[in-house]
Scaffold this active site. Structure first.
Site, PDB file in Angstrom:
ATOM      1  CE  LYS A  40      22.134  10.614 -19.001  1.00 52.49           C
ATOM      2  NZ  LYS A  40      22.686   9.643 -19.875  1.00 52.49           N
ATOM      3  CE  LYS A 100      16.261  14.697 -22.231  1.00 52.60           C
ATOM      4  NZ  LYS A 100      15.666  13.394 -22.341  1.00 52.60           N
ATOM      5  CG  LEU A 112       8.006   7.816 -21.430  1.00 49.55           C
ATOM      6  CD1 LEU A 112       6.954   8.225 -20.399  1.00 49.55           C
ATOM      7  CD2 LEU A 112       7.344   7.464 -22.757  1.00 49.55           C
ATOM      8  N   PRO A 113      10.848  10.530 -23.612  1.00 48.61           N
ATOM      9  CG  PRO A 113      10.093  11.264 -25.708  1.00 48.61           C
ATOM     10  CD  PRO A 113       9.677  10.442 -24.512  1.00 48.61           C
ATOM     11  CB  THR A 169      17.920  11.562 -19.550  1.00 49.06           C
ATOM     12  OG1 THR A 169      18.708  10.387 -19.657  1.00 49.06           O
ATOM     13  CG2 THR A 169      18.778  12.694 -19.007  1.00 49.06           C
TER      14      THR A 169
HETATM   15  P1  NAD Z   1      13.103   7.713 -28.516  1.00 52.51           P
HETATM   16  O1  NAD Z   1      12.464   8.971 -28.998  1.00 52.51           O
HETATM   17  O2  NAD Z   1      13.691   6.769 -29.502  1.00 52.51           O
HETATM   18  O3  NAD Z   1      12.057   6.876 -27.622  1.00 52.51           O
HETATM   19  C1  NAD Z   1      11.066   7.455 -26.831  1.00 52.51           C
HETATM   20  C2  NAD Z   1       9.782   6.702 -27.124  1.00 52.51           C
HETATM   21  O4  NAD Z   1       8.758   7.193 -26.253  1.00 52.51           O
HETATM   22  C3  NAD Z   1       9.271   6.900 -28.559  1.00 52.51           C
HETATM   23  O5  NAD Z   1       9.137   5.641 -29.185  1.00 52.51           O
HETATM   24  C4  NAD Z   1       7.938   7.614 -28.368  1.00 52.51           C
HETATM   25  O6  NAD Z   1       6.975   7.235 -29.329  1.00 52.51           O
HETATM   26  C5  NAD Z   1       7.554   7.149 -26.986  1.00 52.51           C
HETATM   27  N1  NAD Z   1       6.597   7.995 -26.299  1.00 52.51           N
HETATM   28  C6  NAD Z   1       6.566   9.352 -26.173  1.00 52.51           C
HETATM   29  N2  NAD Z   1       5.529   9.726 -25.415  1.00 52.51           N
HETATM   30  C7  NAD Z   1       4.874   8.591 -25.046  1.00 52.51           C
HETATM   31  C8  NAD Z   1       3.735   8.318 -24.254  1.00 52.51           C
HETATM   32  N3  NAD Z   1       3.041   9.303 -23.681  1.00 52.51           N
HETATM   33  N4  NAD Z   1       3.358   7.035 -24.097  1.00 52.51           N
HETATM   34  C9  NAD Z   1       4.046   6.024 -24.677  1.00 52.51           C
HETATM   35  N5  NAD Z   1       5.138   6.223 -25.434  1.00 52.51           N
HETATM   36  C10 NAD Z   1       5.541   7.488 -25.613  1.00 52.51           C
HETATM   37  O7  NAD Z   1      14.217   8.191 -27.436  1.00 52.51           O
HETATM   38  P2  NAD Z   1      15.407   7.303 -26.824  1.00 52.51           P
HETATM   39  O8  NAD Z   1      16.655   7.581 -27.581  1.00 52.51           O
HETATM   40  O9  NAD Z   1      14.933   5.922 -26.627  1.00 52.51           O
HETATM   41  O10 NAD Z   1      15.574   8.029 -25.410  1.00 52.51           O
HETATM   42  C11 NAD Z   1      14.693   7.780 -24.332  1.00 52.51           C
HETATM   43  C12 NAD Z   1      15.290   8.423 -23.093  1.00 52.51           C
HETATM   44  O11 NAD Z   1      16.585   7.884 -22.850  1.00 52.51           O
HETATM   45  C13 NAD Z   1      15.470   9.944 -23.219  1.00 52.51           C
HETATM   46  O12 NAD Z   1      15.134  10.540 -21.993  1.00 52.51           O
HETATM   47  C14 NAD Z   1      16.949  10.085 -23.545  1.00 52.51           C
HETATM   48  O13 NAD Z   1      17.483  11.331 -23.121  1.00 52.51           O
HETATM   49  C15 NAD Z   1      17.531   8.931 -22.742  1.00 52.51           C
HETATM   50  N6  NAD Z   1      18.828   8.430 -23.216  1.00 52.51           N
HETATM   51  C16 NAD Z   1      19.036   8.214 -24.541  1.00 52.51           C
HETATM   52  C17 NAD Z   1      20.272   7.723 -24.963  1.00 52.51           C
HETATM   53  C18 NAD Z   1      20.531   7.456 -26.428  1.00 52.51           C
HETATM   54  O14 NAD Z   1      21.700   7.244 -26.786  1.00 52.51           O
HETATM   55  N7  NAD Z   1      19.519   7.439 -27.283  1.00 52.51           N
HETATM   56  C19 NAD Z   1      21.280   7.469 -24.033  1.00 52.51           C
HETATM   57  C20 NAD Z   1      21.024   7.664 -22.677  1.00 52.51           C
HETATM   58  C21 NAD Z   1      19.785   8.145 -22.283  1.00 52.51           C
END
Ligand code: NAD
Length: 292
Positions: free
Chosen positions: A169, A244, A65-66, A94
């Protein structure tokens, strides 16, 4: 084969969930976004109509999740209550160290096995199953989570108790943010002094200035053909996500009483880049800001 509830199948979680489908697991996905859900359903996951329904009866519950507020709401609102006593809870998001610790402690108080397992590696690594997991939680919970994490990554490392995955991390990414700025500054100075970028790279990459920011993600086009600089900083690791992580590091440092002047400066510079419209670009685009 296990029944796996996967909550949050966005850019990262989508690819991760699909790797679990490919490994033969029954994946029940839940996401607030219909588009995100559709992608994993097309790949063989089953859509659940709520987080609680996905988690009920699951062997493993994974969240991606975000931010911390979403993770706290998901576990306190649904997942702790829905989880069976033998289920393994894995938060791969994260988030802030304090929330990760609180969730781990709340799970332990309920007799549930939980780990925080944030990842290193972007969407390409999530799709390819080559993420690195930094895992915090009790040794028994780590041992239980390891098999499923192995199916989404190339490395799974136990960092310590609850919250220590998140600590690893943000400390790692604080180095990355500061080292990219230092590398970009050096390439700009070299340029202004009349030193060719390739020549400077050939020397510094074999001298004490060498770092991952230079040799894997070189902020100028040319020396490392795969670095985002060669595609005008598109794709890669978004500056907004670096910001972030730096904000999480600064909050953790304040709570722990640690001096992090370089991390604070990096946060300020990435904030400036984001305010100038550069949040979506790869974080090595900080070199554009430094060039002026
Ligand atoms: P994203 O926004 O693409 O995905 C998050 C998903 O969570 C979305 O599809 C959203 O609809 C869903 N969501 C939000 N609240 C919800 C809830 N209550 N119930 C169900 N679903 C819900 O983000 P992402 O890029 O996939 O990142 C996710 C995590 O991974 C973050 O914490 C980010 O910091 C971490 N991260 C991302 C990357 C990257 O390169 N994108 C790399 C390492 C870590």
């Amino acid at each position: 084969m296990a029944i796996i509830a996967f909550i949050g199948v966005g850019n990262m979680g989508g690819g991760m969930a699909l790797n679990l489908v490919k490994a033969g697991h029954a994946v029940r996905a839940f996401d607030l976004s219909a588009g995100a859900l559709a992608r994993v359903v097309a790949g063989g996951a089953v859509a659940a109509n709520s987080a609680a329904n996905a988690a009920t009866g699951a062997d493993v519950i994974i969240t991606m999740l975000p931010a911390g507020s979403h993770v706290r709401a998901a576990y306190e609102g649904d997942l702790f209550a829905a989880a069976g006593t033998d289920a393994i809870l894995i938060d791969c998001s994260t988030i802030d160290v304090a929330t990760a610790k609180a969730m781990g402690e709340a799970a332990a108080a309920k007799g549930l096995a939980m780990v925080d397992a944030p990842v290193s590696g972007g969407t390409a690594a999530a799709d390819a199953g080559t993420l690195t997991f930094m895992v915090g939680g009790p040794a028994a919970a780590f041992a239980a989570a390891r098999a499923v994490l192995d199916q989404m990554g190339k490395a799974v490392i136990h960092a310590g108790g609850a919250g220590m995955g998140q600590a690893a991390k943000i400390c790692n990414n604080m180095i990355l943010g500061a080292s990219m700025i230092a590398t970009a500054e050096a390439f700009v100075l070299a340029e202004k002094l009349g030193l060719e970028a390739q020549t400077f790279f050939d020397i510094s990459s074999k001298a004490s200035g060498q770092s991952w920011s230079m040799t894997s993600y070189c902020p100028v086009p040319g020396p490392v053909p795969t670095s985002p600089a060669n595609r005008d900083y598109q794709g890669g690791f978004a500056a907004a996500l670096m910001l972030k992580d730096l904000k999480l590091a600064m909050a953790a440092a304040q709570g722990a009483g640690a001096s992090v002047p370089m991390g604070a400066q990096a946060e300020a510079l990435y904030q400036l880049l984001a305010n100038n419209g550069g949040g979506a670009a790869d974080f090595s685009a900080i070199i554009k800001l430094l060039r002026g």
